[in-house]
Design a protein around this motif. Structure first.
Motif, PDB file in Angstrom:
ATOM      1  N   ASN A 116     -44.933   9.822 -10.580  1.00  0.00           N
ATOM      2  CA  ASN A 116     -44.065   8.535  -9.962  1.00  0.00           C
ATOM      3  C   ASN A 116     -42.593   9.063  -9.559  1.00  0.00           C
ATOM      4  O   ASN A 116     -42.288   8.329  -8.432  1.00  0.00           O
ATOM      5  CB  ASN A 116     -43.820   7.458 -11.283  1.00  0.00           C
ATOM      6  CG  ASN A 116     -43.272   6.190 -10.749  1.00  0.00           C
ATOM      7  OD1 ASN A 116     -43.503   5.727  -9.559  1.00  0.00           O
ATOM      8  ND2 ASN A 116     -42.359   5.555 -11.385  1.00  0.00           N
ATOM      9  N   GLU A 117     -42.148   9.972  -9.929  1.00  0.00           N
ATOM     10  CA  GLU A 117     -40.980  10.430  -9.479  1.00  0.00           C
ATOM     11  C   GLU A 117     -41.190  11.233  -8.252  1.00  0.00           C
ATOM     12  O   GLU A 117     -40.352  11.017  -7.434  1.00  0.00           O
ATOM     13  CB  GLU A 117     -40.195  11.578 -10.718  1.00  0.00           C
ATOM     14  CG  GLU A 117     -39.057  12.118 -10.000  1.00  0.00           C
ATOM     15  CD  GLU A 117     -38.346  12.988 -11.381  1.00  0.00           C
ATOM     16  OE1 GLU A 117     -37.392  13.558 -11.019  1.00  0.00           O
ATOM     17  OE2 GLU A 117     -39.213  13.041 -12.383  1.00  0.00           O
ATOM     18  N   GLN A 118     -42.329  11.721  -8.265  1.00  0.00           N
ATOM     19  CA  GLN A 118     -42.677  12.427  -6.705  1.00  0.00           C
ATOM     20  C   GLN A 118     -42.894  11.550  -5.767  1.00  0.00           C
ATOM     21  O   GLN A 118     -42.485  11.821  -4.632  1.00  0.00           O
ATOM     22  CB  GLN A 118     -43.908  13.587  -7.052  1.00  0.00           C
ATOM     23  CG  GLN A 118     -43.615  14.698  -8.224  1.00  0.00           C
ATOM     24  CD  GLN A 118     -44.629  15.465  -8.366  1.00  0.00           C
ATOM     25  OE1 GLN A 118     -45.957  14.992  -7.831  1.00  0.00           O
ATOM     26  NE2 GLN A 118     -44.492  16.526  -9.033  1.00  0.00           N
ATOM     27  N   LEU A 119     -43.537  10.487  -6.228  1.00  0.00           N
ATOM     28  CA  LEU A 119     -43.905   9.291  -5.294  1.00  0.00           C
ATOM     29  C   LEU A 119     -42.682   8.867  -4.605  1.00  0.00           C
ATOM     30  O   LEU A 119     -42.523   8.482  -3.593  1.00  0.00           O
ATOM     31  CB  LEU A 119     -44.728   8.533  -5.584  1.00  0.00           C
ATOM     32  CG  LEU A 119     -46.302   8.977  -6.017  1.00  0.00           C
ATOM     33  CD1 LEU A 119     -46.990   7.800  -6.824  1.00  0.00           C
ATOM     34  CD2 LEU A 119     -46.926   9.110  -4.590  1.00  0.00           C
ATOM     35  N   ASN A 120     -41.606   8.613  -5.488  1.00  0.00           N
ATOM     36  CA  ASN A 120     -40.440   8.171  -5.195  1.00  0.00           C
ATOM     37  C   ASN A 120     -39.651   9.029  -4.190  1.00  0.00           C
ATOM     38  O   ASN A 120     -38.964   8.547  -3.263  1.00  0.00           O
ATOM     39  CB  ASN A 120     -39.491   7.822  -6.407  1.00  0.00           C
ATOM     40  CG  ASN A 120     -40.217   6.647  -7.217  1.00  0.00           C
ATOM     41  OD1 ASN A 120     -40.878   5.793  -6.759  1.00  0.00           O
ATOM     42  ND2 ASN A 120     -39.803   6.562  -8.530  1.00  0.00           N
ATOM     43  N   VAL A 121     -39.697  10.157  -4.512  1.00  0.00           N
ATOM     44  CA  VAL A 121     -38.819  11.368  -3.925  1.00  0.00           C
ATOM     45  C   VAL A 121     -39.847  11.431  -2.257  1.00  0.00           C
ATOM     46  O   VAL A 121     -39.145  11.283  -1.157  1.00  0.00           O
ATOM     47  CB  VAL A 121     -39.181  12.531  -4.233  1.00  0.00           C
ATOM     48  CG1 VAL A 121     -38.640  13.801  -3.333  1.00  0.00           C
ATOM     49  CG2 VAL A 121     -38.238  12.614  -5.412  1.00  0.00           C
ATOM     50  N   LYS A 122     -41.073  11.189  -2.313  1.00  0.00           N
ATOM     51  CA  LYS A 122     -41.727  11.144  -0.815  1.00  0.00           C
ATOM     52  C   LYS A 122     -41.471   9.924  -0.307  1.00  0.00           C
ATOM     53  O   LYS A 122     -41.290   9.988   1.023  1.00  0.00           O
ATOM     54  CB  LYS A 122     -43.354  11.130  -1.334  1.00  0.00           C
ATOM     55  CG  LYS A 122     -44.131  11.423   0.067  1.00  0.00           C
ATOM     56  CD  LYS A 122     -43.921  12.560   0.829  1.00  0.00           C
ATOM     57  CE  LYS A 122     -44.891  12.851   1.816  1.00  0.00           C
ATOM     58  NZ  LYS A 122     -44.768  14.059   2.506  1.00  0.00           N
ATOM     59  N   ALA A 123     -41.356   8.682  -1.046  1.00  0.00           N
ATOM     60  CA  ALA A 123     -41.049   7.611  -0.342  1.00  0.00           C
ATOM     61  C   ALA A 123     -39.774   7.449   0.209  1.00  0.00           C
ATOM     62  O   ALA A 123     -39.503   6.903   1.441  1.00  0.00           O
ATOM     63  CB  ALA A 123     -41.075   6.401  -1.131  1.00  0.00           C
ATOM     64  N   ASP A 124     -38.861   8.292  -0.377  1.00  0.00           N
ATOM     65  CA  ASP A 124     -37.496   8.248   0.251  1.00  0.00           C
ATOM     66  C   ASP A 124     -37.393   9.345   1.340  1.00  0.00           C
ATOM     67  O   ASP A 124     -37.054   8.819   2.546  1.00  0.00           O
ATOM     68  CB  ASP A 124     -36.667   8.802  -0.696  1.00  0.00           C
ATOM     69  CG  ASP A 124     -36.259   7.915  -2.138  1.00  0.00           C
ATOM     70  OD1 ASP A 124     -36.221   6.946  -1.904  1.00  0.00           O
ATOM     71  OD2 ASP A 124     -35.975   8.375  -3.099  1.00  0.00           O
ATOM     72  N   THR A 127     -38.769   7.305   4.013  1.00  0.00           N
ATOM     73  CA  THR A 127     -37.931   6.026   4.465  1.00  0.00           C
ATOM     74  C   THR A 127     -36.680   6.630   5.473  1.00  0.00           C
ATOM     75  O   THR A 127     -36.604   6.169   6.554  1.00  0.00           O
ATOM     76  CB  THR A 127     -37.476   5.470   3.341  1.00  0.00           C
ATOM     77  OG1 THR A 127     -38.330   4.918   2.595  1.00  0.00           O
ATOM     78  CG2 THR A 127     -36.456   4.259   4.049  1.00  0.00           C
TER      79      THR A 127
END
Length: 504
Positions: A116-124, A127
């Motif tokens: 989830n943390e990696q996905l958040n980084v990728k999403a950032d 973005t």
């Protein structure tokens, strides 16, 4: 048993003890209690058999009584012990399984948290990239000064970006939400084409919209715009939409109109030039013929008074004839150049003896230069009887102008003409013994009215080589300068055409 129950009480009282530990403590406690009771019963039985509990003290009496009671039911105590032991083992197994399951869940939760943390980084990152692409796209749109549009055929909804207001000079709050509102601003002559183009583009995604129309500005004048677009397919389940851009085409349209007007003016000038040359050639030929005839009559009827007078009159007649011939050459060059520049320059090839055409050109050049036949020009050819499919008029023009040019610059030195005829190739070389052509002038040699440094002192129009080059081109051939130096120049005409050998 007391120690086990005390441990049980402390374990159950602690809030940090996990459930599996509590189950384990309960199982162990019950097992210890059952084992103590069992062995106490066995000890009581042994004491009674040995007579050691005849007069026990109060506490010993109680224990003996309790042991006797359990001693009478040794089998029951053993069964209880086995049941509690089974429960204890089961509790241990359950506790171990629960511990492993909890550990697996913990690891899974940690892995999910990491993912989830990696996905958040990728999403950032996505973005940020999307924001950058958006800023670049907006900057590109602003730089091109285009306004974007989209139209949904099903709902008939039209969207046009606000940049259209700056193009038309309208109020920033002004919006166009349908094709009907856009058609109100279209020029009446562009309305039909606009509707047909939009309909055609909406029917198939393969049809591109590329349309130039005029839109009415706020001041009432018209602005040329270029509407581009195409039909695109959106996500499944949604209708297709037409998207594109509207560009200011005023400057390009003005350039196209100016280019069209310039081309029209050039065409009219070409027509006027052609008419002028024809008029001049027609109007001048008649008086020239009269002058020539009059000079001949004067020469025939004049009675010389003395030798001096006779020589003077003869010089007058010679001057008249030479001037007339020079004017005739100029007119012939102008007429030939005009014909080759117009649409009339269409070759009409036929079977001809190339050697005969060259001989005629030699006679013409010698007469034009007032030379005795065979004194200056010689022809070298091994194909005197060969025929080629060429236009005799154009081939003669090339040979005449090349020979005339070579004789003029050779200053009385011999000029050579070489003719070669091979399979599907006819070549003609003209060699002079002139001063040569400077390298700086060779690129402009075949341009109309160009006269080099050596030709400034020679009579001529500057059209001879230009006429020869155009005649060669009309026959599908090429005229070029092969070599040039202090000892002379070599010009070559090459024509790709059918050839054949015949008997003399």
């Amino acid at each position: 048993c007391l120690l086990a129950f005390r441990f049980l009480r402390s374990a159950m009282a602690s809030a940090q003890t996990p459930h599996w530990s509590r189950l384990l403590v309960i199982g162990v406690t019950l097992g210890l209690a059952a084992s103590g009771m069992h062995y106490s019963a066995m000890a009581g039985t042994a004491f009674q058999d040995a007579g050691l509990c005849a007069t026990p003290p109060t506490l010993g009496q109680d224990l003996t009584s309790l042991s006797s009671a359990f001693g009478e039911h040794v089998g029951l105590a053993t069964a209880i012990f086995l049941i509690l032991l089974t429960v204890n083992i089961t509790g241990i197994v359950v506790a171990v399984f629960d511990h492993r399951l909890e550990d697996a869940n913990r690891k899974r939760a940690e892995a999910l948290a990491l993912a989830n943390e990696q996905l958040n980084v990728k999403a950032d990152q996505l973005t940020d990239e999307l924001a950058l692409e958006k800023s670049i796209f907006e900057a590109a749109v602003d730089a091109t000064q285009d306004c974007l549009w989209s139209w949904q055929p099903k709902t008939q909804a039209l969207f046009i970006s606000q940049h259209l207001n700056s193009l038309l000079g309208t109020n920033p709050a002004y919006t166009i939400t349908s094709l009907e509102e856009l058609e109100v601003r279209l020029h009446p002559k562009d309305l039909k084409g606009f509707r047909q183009a939009f309909k055609k583009t909406a029917e198939s995604p393969d049809n591109q919209l590329h349309l130039k129309v005029r839109l009415r500005k706020a001041q009432g004048d018209w602005l040329w715009v270029l509407i581009r677009g195409r039909r695109v397919h959106r996500v499944q389940g949604e209708d297709d939409v037409l998207v594109g851009a509207i560009s200011n085409f005023e400057a390009q349209q003005k350039s196209e109109d100016e280019a069209r007007q310039l081309a029209e003016q050039q065409r009219e000038l070409a027509i006027l030039r052609s008419r002028l040359v024809r008029i001049l050639s027609h109007e001048l030929k008649t008086p020239l013929a009269v002058i020539t005839a009059s000079a001949d009559l004067l020469e025939a009827t004049s009675q010389p008074r003395d030798a001096r007078h006779e020589k003077k009159v003869a010089s007058y007649f010679t001057g008249i004839v030479e001037a007339v011939e020079r004017i005739q050459v100029i007119l012939d060059h102008a007429l030939e150049f005009n014909q080759l520049e117009s649409l009339d320059a269409i070759a009409k090839p036929q079977w001809c003896r190339a050697a005969s055409l060259c001989e005629e050109a030699i006679k013409w050049a010698e007469q034009a230069q007032a030379l005795a036949p065979g004194t200056l020009v010689r022809m070298a050819s091994a194909a005197l009887t060969d025929e080629a499919m060429v236009d005799p008029r154009f081939f003669g023009l090339v040979a005449q102008n090349l020979l005339s040019n070579a004789i003029k610059y050779s200053d009385g030195k011999p000029v050579e003409l070489q003719l070669h005829c091979s399979s599907d190739l006819l070549s003609l070389d003209v060699l002079d013994q002139g001063p040569g052509i400077p390298e700086a002038e060779q690129g402009r040699l075949f341009k109309a009215f160009f006269r080099g440094e050596a030709g400034s002192s020679k009579p001529g129009t500057g059209l001879g080589l230009s006429i020869a080059a155009r005649a060669a081109q009309a026959m599908g051939g090429e005229l070029r300068l092969v070599t040039s130096g202090p000892k002379g120049s070599r010009f070559r005409l090459e024509i790709t055409c059918p050839t054949r050998s015949t008997q003399a």
